[in-house]
Write a protein that holds these residues in place. Structure first.
Motif, PDB file in Angstrom:
ATOM      1  N   LEU A   1       0.923  -1.340  -0.332  1.00  0.00           N
ATOM      2  CA  LEU A   1       0.027   0.249  -0.388  1.00  0.00           C
ATOM      3  C   LEU A   1       0.679   0.928  -0.161  1.00  0.00           C
ATOM      4  N   ILE A   2       1.452   1.500  -1.564  1.00  0.00           N
ATOM      5  CA  ILE A   2       2.047   3.501  -1.857  1.00  0.00           C
ATOM      6  C   ILE A   2       1.038   4.735  -1.099  1.00  0.00           C
ATOM      7  N   HIS A   3       1.651   5.001  -0.579  1.00  0.00           N
ATOM      8  CA  HIS A   3       1.301   5.726   0.244  1.00  0.00           C
ATOM      9  C   HIS A   3       0.237   5.799   1.455  1.00  0.00           C
ATOM     10  N   GLY A   4      -0.147   7.000   2.556  1.00  0.00           N
ATOM     11  CA  GLY A   4      -0.615   7.159   4.035  1.00  0.00           C
ATOM     12  C   GLY A   4      -1.633   7.351   3.439  1.00  0.00           C
ATOM     13  N   ALA A   5      -2.493   7.396   1.973  1.00  0.00           N
ATOM     14  CA  ALA A   5      -3.954   7.618   1.684  1.00  0.00           C
ATOM     15  C   ALA A   5      -4.537   6.402   1.201  1.00  0.00           C
ATOM     16  N   THR A   6      -3.782   5.979   0.926  1.00  0.00           N
ATOM     17  CA  THR A   6      -4.068   4.355  -0.081  1.00  0.00           C
ATOM     18  C   THR A   6      -4.027   3.619   1.265  1.00  0.00           C
ATOM     19  N   TYR A   7      -2.984   2.957   2.607  1.00  0.00           N
ATOM     20  CA  TYR A   7      -3.275   2.463   3.437  1.00  0.00           C
ATOM     21  C   TYR A   7      -4.269   3.249   5.178  1.00  0.00           C
ATOM     22  N   PHE A   8      -4.669   4.197   4.583  1.00  0.00           N
ATOM     23  CA  PHE A   8      -5.795   4.624   5.637  1.00  0.00           C
ATOM     24  C   PHE A   8      -7.358   4.489   4.662  1.00  0.00           C
ATOM     25  N   ARG A   9      -7.197   4.435   4.007  1.00  0.00           N
ATOM     26  CA  ARG A   9      -8.241   4.141   3.366  1.00  0.00           C
ATOM     27  C   ARG A   9      -8.979   2.717   3.353  1.00  0.00           C
ATOM     28  N   ALA A  10      -7.456   1.663   2.750  1.00  0.00           N
ATOM     29  CA  ALA A  10      -7.725   0.147   3.205  1.00  0.00           C
ATOM     30  C   ALA A  10      -8.396   0.455   5.002  1.00  0.00           C
ATOM     31  N   LEU A  11      -7.064   0.752   5.454  1.00  0.00           N
ATOM     32  CA  LEU A  11      -6.872   0.465   6.847  1.00  0.00           C
ATOM     33  C   LEU A  11      -8.438   0.517   7.518  1.00  0.00           C
ATOM     34  N   HIS A  12      -9.170   2.218   7.089  1.00  0.00           N
ATOM     35  CA  HIS A  12     -10.454   2.449   7.279  1.00  0.00           C
ATOM     36  C   HIS A  12     -11.632   1.517   6.698  1.00  0.00           C
ATOM     37  N   ASP A  13     -11.431   1.095   6.188  1.00  0.00           N
ATOM     38  CA  ASP A  13     -12.846  -0.213   5.283  1.00  0.00           C
ATOM     39  C   ASP A  13     -12.061  -1.373   6.139  1.00  0.00           C
ATOM     40  N   ALA A  14     -11.064  -1.872   6.891  1.00  0.00           N
ATOM     41  CA  ALA A  14     -11.314  -3.008   7.764  1.00  0.00           C
ATOM     42  C   ALA A  14     -11.846  -2.892   8.334  1.00  0.00           C
ATOM     43  N   PHE A  15     -11.489  -1.972   9.388  1.00  0.00           N
ATOM     44  CA  PHE A  15     -11.742  -1.403  10.705  1.00  0.00           C
ATOM     45  C   PHE A  15     -14.046  -1.386  10.303  1.00  0.00           C
ATOM     46  N   GLU A  16     -14.137  -0.928  10.028  1.00  0.00           N
ATOM     47  CA  GLU A  16     -15.592  -0.504   9.294  1.00  0.00           C
ATOM     48  C   GLU A  16     -15.653  -1.723   9.112  1.00  0.00           C
ATOM     49  N   ALA A  17     -15.646  -2.921   8.739  1.00  0.00           N
ATOM     50  CA  ALA A  17     -16.231  -4.008   8.737  1.00  0.00           C
ATOM     51  C   ALA A  17     -16.060  -5.204   9.367  1.00  0.00           C
ATOM     52  N   THR A  18     -16.152  -4.693  10.706  1.00  0.00           N
ATOM     53  CA  THR A  18     -15.285  -5.623  12.086  1.00  0.00           C
ATOM     54  C   THR A  18     -16.842  -5.720  12.567  1.00  0.00           C
ATOM     55  N   GLY A  19     -17.422  -6.973  13.200  1.00  0.00           N
ATOM     56  CA  GLY A  19     -18.480  -7.002  14.442  1.00  0.00           C
ATOM     57  C   GLY A  19     -18.499  -6.655  15.264  1.00  0.00           C
ATOM     58  N   PRO A  20     -19.401  -8.121  16.031  1.00  0.00           N
ATOM     59  CA  PRO A  20     -19.374  -8.079  17.130  1.00  0.00           C
ATOM     60  C   PRO A  20     -18.672  -9.471  17.715  1.00  0.00           C
TER      61      PRO A  20
ATOM     62  N   VAL B   1     -13.453   6.356  14.369  1.00  0.00           N
ATOM     63  CA  VAL B   1     -13.713   4.862  13.915  1.00  0.00           C
ATOM     64  C   VAL B   1     -13.550   3.639  14.829  1.00  0.00           C
ATOM     65  N   LEU B   2     -12.498   3.892  15.763  1.00  0.00           N
ATOM     66  CA  LEU B   2     -11.498   2.650  17.397  1.00  0.00           C
ATOM     67  C   LEU B   2     -12.920   2.752  17.989  1.00  0.00           C
ATOM     68  N   SER B   3     -13.696   3.764  18.267  1.00  0.00           N
ATOM     69  CA  SER B   3     -14.719   4.189  18.821  1.00  0.00           C
ATOM     70  C   SER B   3     -15.874   3.525  18.493  1.00  0.00           C
ATOM     71  N   ARG B   4     -16.257   3.125  16.590  1.00  0.00           N
ATOM     72  CA  ARG B   4     -17.019   2.341  15.926  1.00  0.00           C
ATOM     73  C   ARG B   4     -17.452   1.253  16.497  1.00  0.00           C
ATOM     74  N   ALA B   5     -15.674   0.867  16.182  1.00  0.00           N
ATOM     75  CA  ALA B   5     -15.941  -0.713  16.096  1.00  0.00           C
ATOM     76  C   ALA B   5     -16.161  -0.777  18.205  1.00  0.00           C
ATOM     77  N   ASP B   6     -15.557  -0.242  18.732  1.00  0.00           N
ATOM     78  CA  ASP B   6     -15.612  -1.123  19.733  1.00  0.00           C
ATOM     79  C   ASP B   6     -17.051  -0.642  20.640  1.00  0.00           C
ATOM     80  N   GLN B   7     -17.614   0.599  19.983  1.00  0.00           N
ATOM     81  CA  GLN B   7     -19.340  -0.164  20.374  1.00  0.00           C
ATOM     82  C   GLN B   7     -20.660  -0.769  19.506  1.00  0.00           C
ATOM     83  N   ARG B   8     -19.817  -1.902  18.508  1.00  0.00           N
ATOM     84  CA  ARG B   8     -20.452  -2.699  17.753  1.00  0.00           C
ATOM     85  C   ARG B   8     -20.030  -4.222  18.139  1.00  0.00           C
ATOM     86  N   GLY B   9     -19.006  -3.869  19.783  1.00  0.00           N
ATOM     87  CA  GLY B   9     -18.692  -5.058  19.957  1.00  0.00           C
ATOM     88  C   GLY B   9     -17.173  -5.766  19.684  1.00  0.00           C
ATOM     89  N   VAL B  10     -16.662  -5.136  19.490  1.00  0.00           N
ATOM     90  CA  VAL B  10     -15.590  -5.568  19.060  1.00  0.00           C
ATOM     91  C   VAL B  10     -14.647  -5.194  20.145  1.00  0.00           C
TER      92      VAL B  10
END
Length: 525
Positions: free
Chosen positions: A39-58, A86-95
């Protein structure tokens, strides 16, 4: 490519029998069946990281480490994508969210203790488990930057991210290199929004379990997070954890996801005085050992992008091979301008001189050092930590080519042994620096980079492009700017007096030695 043991460290060569990182690998110190994507560049990595965090569940699990953290740094351009949100929302979902954030030296010394503490405080208040970790050697840091995301009900979605990108301001830049909108100033040469070049690796497959083990070993270290009583009292007042909470049981490795062989390399210092890591007594120096073993096999090209590339220790890894292999070439891409100014810049320049001048003397015409600039002529701060050897061995990590990274701070690098992966990583980085990304997107990477497919050809293309850009600047920037962003790195012009006084801060502060005494005296890793 042959036997992976020809290139990669064996368990014995890692030099750390106490770690659990290789427990599932038999006699090997690597895993197979992985899929790694640079993942070259922070914008590429941060988008992938955002999507990975948002895809988590209980029931899912997130673990992260950070050297520098800003709670309000956005992972995308949208409001609500801030790290803490983003991390707080994951915690609220039971992650279950766990974080290891380096406590940091004081703000007054040019570091970011306040920002790191605020990240920990805000996440703790919202339910995550975060430790401010100062279990380091004096003057050292936890420099690892990685994230693990595991899914309780679907391990095929498990992913880890390993590299040099912090969850911090300045990092969300892209190939245009206009800088992160949430900027933090460097020196004046970089302007109000410092352009920032960085790389992270996305890992899927069994190696995710190995990255998670790195986190667990650090988290479960029984050493106090800090030995300073005033810090412990302040942490208690702020509601920060003073000791690690129990982690859930570690799940088995995720199933195979591809064909990549992955080895994790690490640095841990010798902490001394009875404070040693229970998982690395006397430290671990597999980063230094891994580089040394791979470079000793190099025949055609070693390609490095790095923040520093400092010192005699670094030079020694390359000079024997450059002497023995007359066809070997070395390309180094580092910042045009150090990130310190005034008298503080001189030790950094001395560090560059100690490595680059020595290597250029050993192999004249076969060692080339460059910086990069954006299309507006502003220097780009190279923060990437990448090494590609003969299109076979490719590492992305947090470690720089310096004695500090090889012996003194905690570091983590992910090495992939795969010819296609290594070659494509080299060519993709080169396509950006040669202004061919658009052509590569339209016609394919091989077509756009046909004159660089041969590593020696790329060495010559880099030189020609840099010479053309240099001539354009020297001629007053008349006419159309030639393609490419490469600028030849000027050799530091230091006086004998500067070398004399700068040696002490370089060796003690900027580039210290974290090896046990016996290894220092024997000059071994």
């Amino acid at each position: 490519m042959g036997d992976p043991a020809d290139w990669l460290l064996t368990r014995a060569e890692r030099g750390n029998p106490l770690t659990r990182i290789d427990a599932l690998h038999g006699d090997r110190a690597w895993s197979e069946g992985n899929l790694v994507r640079p993942l070259i560049h922070g914008a590429t990595y941060f988008r992938a990281l955002h999507d990975a965090f948002e895809a988590t569940g209980p029931g899912d699990l997130v673990m992260f480490t950070d050297w520098q953290g800003d709670a309000d740094e956005r992972l995308t351009s949208e409001p609500g994508s801030e790290v803490v949100e983003v991390l707080s929302r994951a915690d609220q979902r039971g992650v279950a969210v766990y974080g290891l954030v380096w406590r940091s030296h004081l703000d007054q010394t040019g570091f970011f203790a306040t920002e790191n503490r605020h990240l920990g405080e805000q996440l703790e208040k919202r339910g995550a488990k975060v430790l401010l970790d100062m279990r380091v050697r004096a003057g050292g840091s936890h420099h690892q930057k990685f994230v693990v995301v595991r899914h309780r009900d679907d391990p095929t979605r498990d992913v880890a991210f390993v590299g040099g990108i912090d969850l911090a301001h300045n990092r969300r830049d892209d190939a245009a290199h206009h800088g992160d909108p949430q900027a933090q100033r460097l020196t004046d040469e970089y302007g109000a929004h410092p352009p920032w070049h960085d790389v992270q690796a996305e890992i899927r497959g069994p190696a995710v379990h190995d990255v998670e083990t790195v986190f667990r070993e650090r988290w479960e270290d029984p050493t106090p997070l800090t030995h300073a009583p005033w810090r412990r009292a302040a942490d208690a007042m702020r509601g920060l954890a003073g000791s690690p909470a129990p982690l859930p049981e570690q799940w088995p490795p995720p199933p195979p996801a591809g064909s990549h062989t992955v080895q994790l390399l690490r640095t841990y210092p010798d902490l001394r005085h009875g404070r040693d890591y229970p998982f690395a007594r006397g430290g671990e120096r597999s980063v230094a050992r891994g580089y040394a073993k791979a470079v000793a096999r190099a025949e055609r090209l070693v390609y490095v992008e790095d923040q520093y590339f400092w010192g005699r220790d670094v030079a020694r890894v390359f000079e024997e091979r450059l002497r023995a292999q007359p066809g070997l070439r070395l390309v180094v891409v580092i910042p045009l301008v150090p990130d310190l100014d005034g008298v503080n810049r001189v030790p950094q320049l001395l560090g560059r001189e100690r490595s680059l001048a020595r290597l250029e003397a050993v192999a004249p015409g076969r060692v080339a050092a460059y910086g990069i600039e954006n299309r507006a002529g502003v220097p780009v701060y190279v923060h990437a930590k990448v090494c590609v050897i003969d299109d076979t061995w490719a590492g992305i990590g947090s470690d720089n080519f310096s004695r500090r990274s090889w012996t003194h701070d905690s570091e983590l690098s992910a090495v992939v042994l795969d010819e296609g992966y290594a070659r494509d990583l080299r060519l993709t980085l080169a396509a950006e620096h040669l202004d061919r990304l658009e052509e590569a997107g339209e016609h394919g990477l091989e077509a756009a980079m046909d004159d660089c497919l041969d590593p020696v050809g790329m060495f010559e293309v880099y030189a020609a492009v840099a010479d053309d850009l240099e001539a354009w600047h020297a001629g007053g920037q008349r006419g159309e700017r030639p393609p490419g962003r490469l600028r030849r790195l000027p050799m530091p012009q230091l006086t004998a007096r500067q070398r004399a006084w700068a040696a002490l801060p370089l060796d003690l502060v900027h580039d210290p030695d974290g090896r046990p005494k016996a290894l220092r005296e024997a000059d071994r890793y």
